[in-house]
Design an enzyme around this catalytic site. Sequence first.
Site, PDB file in Angstrom:
ATOM      1  N   TYR A 101      32.392  44.640  28.660  1.00  0.00           N
ATOM      2  CA  TYR A 101      33.214  44.284  29.822  1.00  0.00           C
ATOM      3  C   TYR A 101      34.401  43.477  29.310  1.00  0.00           C
ATOM      4  O   TYR A 101      34.227  42.543  28.519  1.00  0.00           O
ATOM      5  CB  TYR A 101      32.414  43.420  30.811  1.00  0.00           C
ATOM      6  CG  TYR A 101      33.278  42.857  31.912  1.00  0.00           C
ATOM      7  CD1 TYR A 101      33.391  43.513  33.131  1.00  0.00           C
ATOM      8  CD2 TYR A 101      34.028  41.703  31.707  1.00  0.00           C
ATOM      9  CE1 TYR A 101      34.228  43.027  34.124  1.00  0.00           C
ATOM     10  CE2 TYR A 101      34.878  41.213  32.693  1.00  0.00           C
ATOM     11  CZ  TYR A 101      34.974  41.879  33.895  1.00  0.00           C
ATOM     12  OH  TYR A 101      35.812  41.407  34.868  1.00  0.00           O
ATOM     13  N   GLU A 189      40.860  44.916  34.806  1.00  0.00           N
ATOM     14  CA  GLU A 189      39.487  44.952  34.318  1.00  0.00           C
ATOM     15  C   GLU A 189      39.145  46.318  33.728  1.00  0.00           C
ATOM     16  O   GLU A 189      39.522  47.339  34.283  1.00  0.00           O
ATOM     17  CB  GLU A 189      38.598  44.673  35.540  1.00  0.00           C
ATOM     18  CG  GLU A 189      37.156  44.479  35.288  1.00  0.00           C
ATOM     19  CD  GLU A 189      36.430  44.175  36.606  1.00  0.00           C
ATOM     20  OE1 GLU A 189      36.221  42.983  36.900  1.00  0.00           O
ATOM     21  OE2 GLU A 189      36.067  45.123  37.331  1.00  0.00           O
TER      22      GLU A 189
END
Length: 379
Positions: A101, A189
């Site tokens: 992530y 993101e």
Amino acid sequence: MKIHEYQAMGIFRDYGIPVAEFETATTPAEARSAAERLGGRVVVKAQVHVGGRGKAGGVRLAEDPAEAERHAADILGMDIKGLTVRKVVVAGAVDFEREFYVGFVVDRASKMPVCMISGEGGVDIEQVAAATPEKIHKLAIDPEEGMSAEQASELAALVEGRPEVAGGIADVILRLYSAFVGSDASLAEINPLVVTSAGEVRAIDSKMNIDDNALFRHEDIAAMRDPSSETEEAKKAREMGLSFVRLDGDVGCVVNGAGLAMTTMDLIKQHGGEPANFLDIGGSSSPEKVVTALEIIAGDSKVRSILINIFGGITRCDDVAKGLVDALDGASIGVPIVARLTGTNEEQARSILARHELFAADTMDEAVEKAIELAGGPA
Ligand code: GDP
Ligand code: MN
């Protein structure tokens, strides 16, 4: 403003982030021909403004174009968390051995962009954040200085031991920072950022939210707005220059200024009520804005009373009163209205309103108590 994954993928690609090759499709046949062009093995992905598409069945791997067509037929028209899927991304499938992530957000506490990175990326990142927050590493970046190659390398080394792979991750972190700052994003993101068996780093999911207040300097991004993903009331409010947020209670609120909106909501809660919305008609107001505000609030079936709380500075109380009278004369609002107007031209406002059926209050407490009572009393 939220943008779709395929739009964020385009921005990320412009900044040199290695995203998969992709096309968009709005019909199963289009998905099939896109898959043919992309080499057959693809992922078909729903384009909706919500997270967790994978878990909802909105992300499916296809071995060949025929399967891509079937997946697209299933996904197009699907309802994901209340949104209908009208478009899919068809992206070349990537085989990977690890999922990371990586994200940037504007952090209100440090008042700086913060980079977050985790070696436990994928669909369960929220769970990782809740159960094992120590597995998510964070670093605040001074926006005046920008992000350095050293900072990116240190973050990458926290999640990946192999130097060449960590180098690839650090490169993506720096590019993502540039995309985040360059687009005036409030969030950028990649989840997951993956590593293939050949050690190559690839972004296979892209997400970006853009600061509305900066859209004036990004015409290209402003044009990405998807009207089908915006509710009627949100569109109406935006076009009229009103800030509108729907909440769960039954007391509708029309106020001017975000500070007064917060105070009004706090006061409603303090008196045992629940606000139905946050609606700020802004600093300078016109009767038309007030009419639109009342129409939006009256359109919410949960609303049982409306509280109008205006502090007249630049906003003139008589303008608000005229808007109120127009709205009351033009259509039946259907719920009782409590008005507390104070400040510039409040005398005129009072005489404009005198002929109409609404409850005029002198103080905020009185107005709030009355609005809650008319909505059925405190919870
Ligand atoms: P999200 O659920 O909305 O975050 O959608 P993602 O785009 O992140 O996809 C969900 C999951 O599907 C990812 O976390 C991956 O595990 C998987 N996935 C997505 N794209 C690919 C791909 O190209 N290959 C493989 N093998 N899995 C993928
Ligand atoms: Mn994802």
